[in-house]
Design an enzyme around this catalytic site. Structure first.
Site, PDB file in Angstrom:
ATOM      1  CE1 TYR B 440       0.770   0.018   4.424  1.00  0.00           C
ATOM      2  CE2 TYR B 440      -1.499  -0.614   4.800  1.00  0.00           C
ATOM      3  CZ  TYR B 440      -0.243  -0.346   5.297  1.00  0.00           C
ATOM      4  OH  TYR B 440      -0.008  -0.446   6.628  1.00  0.00           O
ATOM      5  CD  GLU B 441       0.383   6.313   1.207  1.00  0.00           C
ATOM      6  OE1 GLU B 441      -0.636   5.891   1.791  1.00  0.00           O
ATOM      7  OE2 GLU B 441       0.395   7.367   0.543  1.00  0.00           O
TER       8      GLU B 441
END
Lengths: 589, 589
Positions: B440-441
């Protein structure tokens, strides 16, 4: 959905690992290449149609324990029944007890398929196979006659009971005790943990092989005996007798392989006061030796779990990467359409890393199986040579493959992006399942120590040198082939084999000079170096013996992208010990 | 149980990453080194006493959804309340809205502690912090006045809504739409997935920041706007108004971070026909730019999750290795007693690898935070320099750290042997939790591409060269130090920095010559090369600035055992593309 790569498997078996030659030598009676292909196709069909479809649902249900009874996941019992009915359990068993006595190479190949379908499922017969082997080699004729036919057919399953809370890698510490009953039977008392399929509902009897100590046994590993302890006693006519004191006290809540019940077993819980009734297998106090004779096969088969889970992860990730579209790949056709992520170089790197490492580990595993087959079907000097070869390759086949199994499963999650972290996708389960294989059947650290301490000295240190010479001969062929698709494979492999040789000689010398701690410091990097270099040579051999250009380009990717790690590993082996010892001292209390 | 390594953290902050100098320059008002220490001690106390003890029970309970209401794990609500009451949420917020405006370095350090306690817990405030930052920089004064005080105090939490099923890494593909209501408000309609803490029971309002498209917006990334969509509308006096059409439709069943609800959010589900009411943040069609201004911090904080989980795994494995006895280590005292496994070289190798990589990743993370602080508190040329530095280090801080988080968590399991695979031990959870951070990110593949394509060209390619020169200066100091405990650290580091420089120049040239695909092929190995080399230099700096000999021997282990990988990685970058492209073509349908 998983589909066994039958072409790759057959190619590696026959052209890379030596099956074709062995068949030509009639090592396995009238087994032919065509029959091998037919068996592989049948196994692939069963793995794809029956085993793999249950992988995820069985993980979700897991196994449950209630009142001492373990219930396996829905469909599990029927799957096992049909699998055994298909004759798959009897593949390598002795013919006189109903087995097919087929080569270990074939067993390794189909084992890869069952495990790619579901490690949790394949574990049950893997343990049975271990029990069969131990009994075939060490049990009395009476025990064999009573137990082997049903263990080989799969009507009953077998278990291996080694671990106790204080005795894991160090079996010398085990405490389960056995007393002589005077009638040839023994009574066992003790607790065993981490017993795979120690209790289940798939068969009407379970045959436990249990390590225990006799009252007058010496301390340590030289005082351990092996006993057969059936869940239900077996009458002389083969019918089922009374329930034995072998009970499952609890099952573990594990990271993965949820559908495989991992049991704490209690032998002699006091219900009768007599303990669990057991029969000695082999000689008293020689139990560890009995176990070790079957270790090679079991370790190889755990290695195949690594190959299997890597293959399953690769197939799943590849399918996703061909479907999923995000961004635009370099060189994408003009327009606004997003590219399938399989066109992005970074995704390709991950997929090719998975594929290359899988093929490398598969080749090592099959080469190890080949050595076992050659040892079994040869004699004298030849048998000794192949036994050494199997002994040398076993720790690599186990540890290298199970490490890359974890690596590939983790890359498989990454390729799926956010979806990879969601359990429904199934990619996460492969990592959860894969993570046990570097631990059980001897941790990978133990394998590395075994490789360095016990296998490098084989045949006065000459055996490994001969093996390295064989790898070099493959590389020389690759260099001479002028196959442009191989790129600089031969050059990269030459360096890698040299790294392996240097590190090997260094460790042999360290051992010879009594610098044991130093040698142990390098064990794990050495094992990976061994696996990478040997696997690379096998990829080259695969490319040289195939019309399929895909094998050459994969070999090239492996050689030019993955193989340089060997130099770093050699450095660790040869220059890493001092700093490890210095820093290691700071870790102690 | 986890205890934050306050000494290491303070040392890296002050002596390695530049906080001491920044404090001397009065960059943060009257913040003193003593106050920093006091804050670190307080945070360590809260993390150890309150957060970490809930890590495993909260994982077991997870979050549940019923009738649109998400219930978090027992104790979670109280934990969050007390944590916010302690002022921790307000650490970096603007003073005019009740924040403490403390440096990002401190935020990174305490964030490491919360995440080592529990990633699932720390995620909620991490997302809030992102929302605060976006609003501080881009929202109207009216929105700021209404929302910032409660988001900064932690009375409300914030979320970031980017991903849609077809739009993950490629946000240009998103479809959620917003229409103008004519009164300054907007109505949003669409579905967002993977929304962390999109719904929960810890606060009485949730402030969603949502990316959506206006009807007349251009295609792709240039037609995306950012909206504030509260769960409950907020009246002008700050009181809570009606429920907005922002509902959680489902929560994901994930591999890890079970206690963090990952929601599918529906905006405008038709209950009122009016959609979800939202307010524009920043300008129309400039939503992505608004998001990017907060990306650096968010990515850095995800990187700290990697550091955190690696530290937690290290501590757990070390404690186990000191207790658990198996076998006899080389040099063990005579007798039959088994050695604690921490005395076995192979276990030491794993522990030191975890420790060294953790410290390396921590240093990079704090150096990145330092750059953000320097950019914020500087101006003109200086601010530009430090902004470039933060931009350069952010992808490395995120991806290198989260990769080693997974690596360390997996080694942690291995050290535990069979116990590591049992969920009750807690080692497996760390791997499950760690596995999301590389995804993620911005996946780590995206980070690598960002580093190569957008960060190497910064300041006409000069910025990265200046950075490498700084690393080399550290190594020169190490060489000149004559510290024998550093062994050959300087020699190994010299090679590693040279590898980094060569690979950097190679990629810069490839980009300059339009060989984009080739550069992309090397992105992931290059990022790891960057992280290993920079981390090694920081370890040396840490050793040079400390009386603690443990830092020098750890640096030496890292340099002599882990750093040689840079040569292999450089080879991948500079010689790996052709074979990757050739083999990659075989993967496509």
């Amino acid at each position: 959905m998983y589909r066994a790569p039958v072409n790759d498997i057959a190619h590696v078996l026959k052209q890379v690992a030596g099956l074709e030659e062995a068949l030509e030598q009639k090592r396995f009676g009238d087994l032919s290449g065509d029959l091998v292909d037919a068996i592989l196709e049948e196994a692939a069909k069963f793995a794809a149609e029956r085993v793999a479809p249950l992988r995820e649902t069985a993980d979700k249900h897991g196994a449950t324990l209630k009142d001492g009874v373990v219930t396996t996941a829905p469909g599990w019992k029927e799957l096992y029944r049909d699998w055994a009915a298909g004759g798959w359990n009897a593949l390598t068993g002795a013919e006189e007890y109903g087995g097919q006595a087929l080569p270990m190479m074939l067993s390794a190949a189909v084992s890869e398929m069952w495990n790619a379908g579901s490690i949790a499922f394949a574990l049950a017969p893997m343990l049975t196979m271990g029990a069969v082997e131990a009994l075939e080699k060490h049990a009395s004729d009476e025990l064999k006659a009573l137990y082997l036919p049903k263990l080989i057919s799969g009507e009953w399953t077998g278990t291996m009971n080694l671990t106790e809370p204080q005795a894991g890698s160090d079996l010398g510490a085990l405490r389960t005790r056995a007393t002589r009953n005077g009638d040839g039977t023994y009574s066992l008392f003790g607790q065993k943990i981490f017993i795979t399929y120690g209790e289940h509902d798939m068969t009407d009897n379970i045959v436990h092989l249990v390590l225990a100590r006799l009252p007058d046994a010496p301390d340590g590993t030289k005082g351990i005996s092996l006993f057969l302890v059936p869940k239900f006693l077996v009458n002389a006519d083969g019918s089922r007798g009374r329930r034995n004191e072998a009970f499952c006290a609890s099952i573990e809540h594990k990271l993965g392989i949820h559908a495989s019940p991992t049991c704490t077993m209690i032998y002699g819980d006091g219900t009768s006061g007599e303990g669990a009734t057991g029969w000695l297998v082999g000689e008293e106090n020689r139990g560890l030796a009995c176990m070790f004779t079957m270790m090679n096969n079991a370790r190889l088969l755990v290695g195949m779990q690594g190959v299997a889970v890597a293959e399953a992860a690769y197939q799943k990730a590849l399918a996703f990467a061909r479907e999923r579209r995000q961004g635009r790949a370099p060189g994408a056709k003009p327009g606004n359409e997003m590219s399938p992520i399989v066109e992005h170089p970074d995704i390709q790197r991950m997929l090719l890393t998975m594929k290359g490492l899988t093929q490398a580990a598969r080749s090592i595993g099959y080469a190890c199986a080949h050595a076992l087959d050659m040892a079994r079907t040869g004699d004298g000097e030849e048998a000794r040579h192949w036994t050494d070869r199997a002994n040398l390759l076993t720790p690599v086949a186990k540890a290298f493959a199970t490490d890359i199994g974890v690596e590939a499963a983790s890359l498989g999650i990454q390729i799926h992006g956010g979806m990879g972290f969601i359990e429904e996708t199934g990619a996460a389960q492969l990592l959860r399942d894969a993570r046990i294989a570097p631990i059980y059947e001897g941790t990978n650290g133990i394998q590395a120590i075994d490789l360095v301490q016990r296998k490098l000295p084989l045949d006065n240190g000459e055996h490994v040198k001969g093996y390295i010479a064989e790898l070099r001969a493959i590389v020389d062929q690759a260099a001479a082939s002028n196959c442009t698709k191989l790129g600089d494979s031969a050059g990269c492999l030459t360096f890698a084999i040299a790294d392996l040789e240097e590190a090997t000689l260094y460790l042999q010398q360290a051992l010879a000079e009594g610098r044991q701690a130093e040698a142990l410091c390098g064990a794990t990097p050495y094992l990976r170096l061994f696996g990478l270099a040997a696997g690379g040579a096998y990829l080259a051999k695969g490319a040289l013996t195939s019309e399929d250009a895909g094998r050459a380009v994969l070999c090239r990717f492996y050689a030019e992208n993955l193989l340089k790690e060997t130099a770093a590993l050699k450095h660790c082996v040869m220059n890493g010990a001092d700093s490890l010892i210095a820093a290691g001292a700071t870790l102690q209390d």
